[in-house]
Design a protein around this motif. Structure first.
Motif, PDB file in Angstrom:
ATOM      1  N   GLN A  38       0.725  -1.266  -0.054  1.00 63.52           N
ATOM      2  CA  GLN A  38       0.004   0.090   0.002  1.00 63.52           C
ATOM      3  C   GLN A  38       0.581   1.265   0.048  1.00 63.52           C
ATOM      4  O   GLN A  38       0.602   2.182  -0.447  1.00 63.52           O
ATOM      5  CB  GLN A  38      -1.006  -0.006   1.357  1.00 63.52           C
ATOM      6  CG  GLN A  38      -1.995  -1.006   1.042  1.00 63.52           C
ATOM      7  CD  GLN A  38      -2.827  -1.202   2.533  1.00 63.52           C
ATOM      8  OE1 GLN A  38      -2.329  -0.402   3.425  1.00 63.52           O
ATOM      9  NE2 GLN A  38      -3.624  -2.056   2.646  1.00 63.52           N
ATOM     10  N   ARG A  39       2.176   1.223   0.467  1.00 63.95           N
ATOM     11  CA  ARG A  39       2.845   2.232   0.680  1.00 63.95           C
ATOM     12  C   ARG A  39       3.981   2.449  -0.438  1.00 63.95           C
ATOM     13  O   ARG A  39       4.891   3.412  -0.429  1.00 63.95           O
ATOM     14  CB  ARG A  39       3.593   2.385   2.068  1.00 63.95           C
ATOM     15  CG  ARG A  39       2.730   2.490   3.010  1.00 63.95           C
ATOM     16  CD  ARG A  39       3.265   1.936   4.367  1.00 63.95           C
ATOM     17  NE  ARG A  39       2.335   2.455   5.580  1.00 63.95           N
ATOM     18  CZ  ARG A  39       1.336   1.641   5.917  1.00 63.95           C
ATOM     19  NH1 ARG A  39       0.878   0.701   5.161  1.00 63.95           N
ATOM     20  NH2 ARG A  39       0.666   1.909   6.927  1.00 63.95           N
ATOM     21  N   LEU A  40       4.155   1.497  -1.443  1.00 61.86           N
ATOM     22  CA  LEU A  40       5.061   1.694  -2.659  1.00 61.86           C
ATOM     23  C   LEU A  40       4.203   1.735  -3.933  1.00 61.86           C
ATOM     24  O   LEU A  40       3.279   0.992  -4.150  1.00 61.86           O
ATOM     25  CB  LEU A  40       5.651   0.555  -2.365  1.00 61.86           C
ATOM     26  CG  LEU A  40       6.806   0.225  -1.491  1.00 61.86           C
ATOM     27  CD1 LEU A  40       7.390  -1.184  -1.862  1.00 61.86           C
ATOM     28  CD2 LEU A  40       8.081   0.924  -1.793  1.00 61.86           C
ATOM     29  N   ALA A  41       4.901   2.549  -4.590  1.00 59.89           N
ATOM     30  CA  ALA A  41       4.358   2.725  -5.948  1.00 59.89           C
ATOM     31  C   ALA A  41       4.781   1.609  -6.866  1.00 59.89           C
ATOM     32  O   ALA A  41       4.070   0.854  -7.905  1.00 59.89           O
ATOM     33  CB  ALA A  41       4.841   3.860  -6.686  1.00 59.89           C
ATOM     34  N   ALA A  42       6.058   0.984  -6.664  1.00 59.00           N
ATOM     35  CA  ALA A  42       6.522  -0.160  -7.238  1.00 59.00           C
ATOM     36  C   ALA A  42       6.330  -1.311  -6.480  1.00 59.00           C
ATOM     37  O   ALA A  42       7.199  -1.524  -5.099  1.00 59.00           O
ATOM     38  CB  ALA A  42       7.852  -0.068  -7.812  1.00 59.00           C
ATOM     39  N   SER A  43       5.106  -2.067  -6.534  1.00 61.46           N
ATOM     40  CA  SER A  43       4.860  -2.988  -5.523  1.00 61.46           C
ATOM     41  C   SER A  43       5.183  -4.563  -5.619  1.00 61.46           C
ATOM     42  O   SER A  43       4.535  -5.385  -5.150  1.00 61.46           O
ATOM     43  CB  SER A  43       3.488  -2.758  -5.143  1.00 61.46           C
ATOM     44  OG  SER A  43       2.630  -3.297  -6.494  1.00 61.46           O
ATOM     45  N   ALA A  44       6.041  -4.761  -6.618  1.00 65.09           N
ATOM     46  CA  ALA A  44       6.242  -6.285  -6.862  1.00 65.09           C
ATOM     47  C   ALA A  44       6.928  -6.908  -5.770  1.00 65.09           C
ATOM     48  O   ALA A  44       6.459  -8.035  -5.562  1.00 65.09           O
ATOM     49  CB  ALA A  44       7.360  -6.435  -8.231  1.00 65.09           C
ATOM     50  N   ARG A  50       3.414 -11.704  -0.416  1.00 68.01           N
ATOM     51  CA  ARG A  50       2.165 -11.918  -0.302  1.00 68.01           C
ATOM     52  C   ARG A  50       1.740 -13.389  -0.990  1.00 68.01           C
ATOM     53  O   ARG A  50       1.199 -14.213  -0.307  1.00 68.01           O
ATOM     54  CB  ARG A  50       1.152 -10.902  -0.935  1.00 68.01           C
ATOM     55  CG  ARG A  50       1.138  -9.511   0.162  1.00 68.01           C
ATOM     56  CD  ARG A  50      -0.009  -8.604  -0.563  1.00 68.01           C
ATOM     57  NE  ARG A  50      -1.174  -9.143  -0.845  1.00 68.01           N
ATOM     58  CZ  ARG A  50      -1.980  -8.707  -1.659  1.00 68.01           C
ATOM     59  NH1 ARG A  50      -1.542  -7.679  -2.570  1.00 68.01           N
ATOM     60  NH2 ARG A  50      -3.049  -9.097  -1.959  1.00 68.01           N
ATOM     61  N   ALA A  51       2.228 -13.508  -2.204  1.00 72.21           N
ATOM     62  CA  ALA A  51       1.947 -14.755  -2.758  1.00 72.21           C
ATOM     63  C   ALA A  51       2.715 -15.684  -2.080  1.00 72.21           C
ATOM     64  O   ALA A  51       2.035 -17.113  -2.113  1.00 72.21           O
ATOM     65  CB  ALA A  51       2.449 -14.806  -4.255  1.00 72.21           C
ATOM     66  N   ARG A  52       3.696 -15.821  -1.335  1.00 72.47           N
ATOM     67  CA  ARG A  52       4.510 -16.801  -0.900  1.00 72.47           C
ATOM     68  C   ARG A  52       3.862 -17.038   0.363  1.00 72.47           C
ATOM     69  O   ARG A  52       3.517 -18.327   0.751  1.00 72.47           O
ATOM     70  CB  ARG A  52       5.997 -16.344  -0.356  1.00 72.47           C
ATOM     71  CG  ARG A  52       6.767 -16.290  -1.510  1.00 72.47           C
ATOM     72  CD  ARG A  52       8.134 -15.922  -1.165  1.00 72.47           C
ATOM     73  NE  ARG A  52       8.657 -16.971  -0.539  1.00 72.47           N
ATOM     74  CZ  ARG A  52       9.898 -16.781   0.237  1.00 72.47           C
ATOM     75  NH1 ARG A  52      10.363 -15.447   0.494  1.00 72.47           N
ATOM     76  NH2 ARG A  52      10.415 -17.848   0.981  1.00 72.47           N
ATOM     77  N   CYS A  53       3.167 -16.151   0.927  1.00 64.30           N
ATOM     78  CA  CYS A  53       2.237 -16.471   2.347  1.00 64.30           C
ATOM     79  C   CYS A  53       1.060 -17.051   1.827  1.00 64.30           C
ATOM     80  O   CYS A  53       0.576 -18.294   2.643  1.00 64.30           O
ATOM     81  CB  CYS A  53       1.929 -15.025   3.053  1.00 64.30           C
ATOM     82  SG  CYS A  53       3.238 -14.070   3.698  1.00 64.30           S
ATOM     83  N   LEU A  54       0.525 -16.612   0.823  1.00 66.89           N
ATOM     84  CA  LEU A  54      -0.911 -17.412   0.490  1.00 66.89           C
ATOM     85  C   LEU A  54      -0.600 -18.773   0.116  1.00 66.89           C
ATOM     86  O   LEU A  54      -1.550 -19.405   0.601  1.00 66.89           O
ATOM     87  CB  LEU A  54      -1.491 -16.347  -0.907  1.00 66.89           C
ATOM     88  CG  LEU A  54      -2.052 -15.281  -0.232  1.00 66.89           C
ATOM     89  CD1 LEU A  54      -2.524 -14.415  -1.779  1.00 66.89           C
ATOM     90  CD2 LEU A  54      -3.161 -15.343   0.605  1.00 66.89           C
ATOM     91  N   GLU A  68       0.930 -13.815 -11.462  1.00 77.95           N
ATOM     92  CA  GLU A  68       0.476 -13.336 -12.662  1.00 77.95           C
ATOM     93  C   GLU A  68       0.581 -11.973 -12.851  1.00 77.95           C
ATOM     94  O   GLU A  68       0.902 -11.478 -14.085  1.00 77.95           O
ATOM     95  CB  GLU A  68      -0.688 -13.918 -13.259  1.00 77.95           C
ATOM     96  CG  GLU A  68      -0.535 -15.585 -13.553  1.00 77.95           C
ATOM     97  CD  GLU A  68      -2.033 -16.126 -13.946  1.00 77.95           C
ATOM     98  OE1 GLU A  68      -2.820 -15.278 -13.885  1.00 77.95           O
ATOM     99  OE2 GLU A  68      -1.933 -17.354 -14.131  1.00 77.95           O
ATOM    100  N   GLN A  69       0.126 -11.335 -12.003  1.00 72.99           N
ATOM    101  CA  GLN A  69       0.209  -9.794 -11.951  1.00 72.99           C
ATOM    102  C   GLN A  69       1.691  -9.201 -12.033  1.00 72.99           C
ATOM    103  O   GLN A  69       1.809  -8.442 -12.702  1.00 72.99           O
ATOM    104  CB  GLN A  69      -0.416  -9.304 -10.768  1.00 72.99           C
ATOM    105  CG  GLN A  69      -1.962  -9.149 -10.778  1.00 72.99           C
ATOM    106  CD  GLN A  69      -2.615  -9.000  -9.688  1.00 72.99           C
ATOM    107  OE1 GLN A  69      -1.977  -8.137  -8.816  1.00 72.99           O
ATOM    108  NE2 GLN A  69      -3.723  -9.175  -9.260  1.00 72.99           N
TER     109      GLN A  69
END
Length: 86
Positions: A38-44, A50-54, A68-69
């Motif tokens: 939420q705090r980064l413009a470049a959020s990769a 997040r994907a690893r956690c999920l 994929e995003q």
């Protein structure tokens, strides 16, 4: 301590996410990565976290969609994202 002084400091949220993930606390890590994103413009970088956690939480379809995003982002934006959280 860094988050208490600067709660909007994305690298601190990202670092906390990594620490929590490595401590097998994926749900808490997910929240930290979301805060970083939420705090980064470049959020990769936070998105990959997040994907690893999920994935660890058994939500593989949601993890796949996030990755994929990331794949669709320009390489320079991905590199910038990792540079910003270091």
């Amino acid at each position: 301590a860094a988050l208490q002084r600067r709660p909007d400091f994305a690298p601190a949220h990202y670092a906390l996410g990594r620490l929590l993930f490595n401590a097998n606390r994926a749900e808490e890590a997910l929240s930290a990565f979301e805060a970083a994103e939420q705090r980064l413009a470049a959020s990769a970088a936070p998105r990959i976290g997040r994907a690893r956690c999920l994935q660890k939480l058994g939500q593989t379809e949601r993890a796949r969609l996030l990755l994929e995003q990331v794949v669709l982002l320009p390489p320079a934006q991905i590199e910038l994202s990792f540079a910003l959280v270091q």
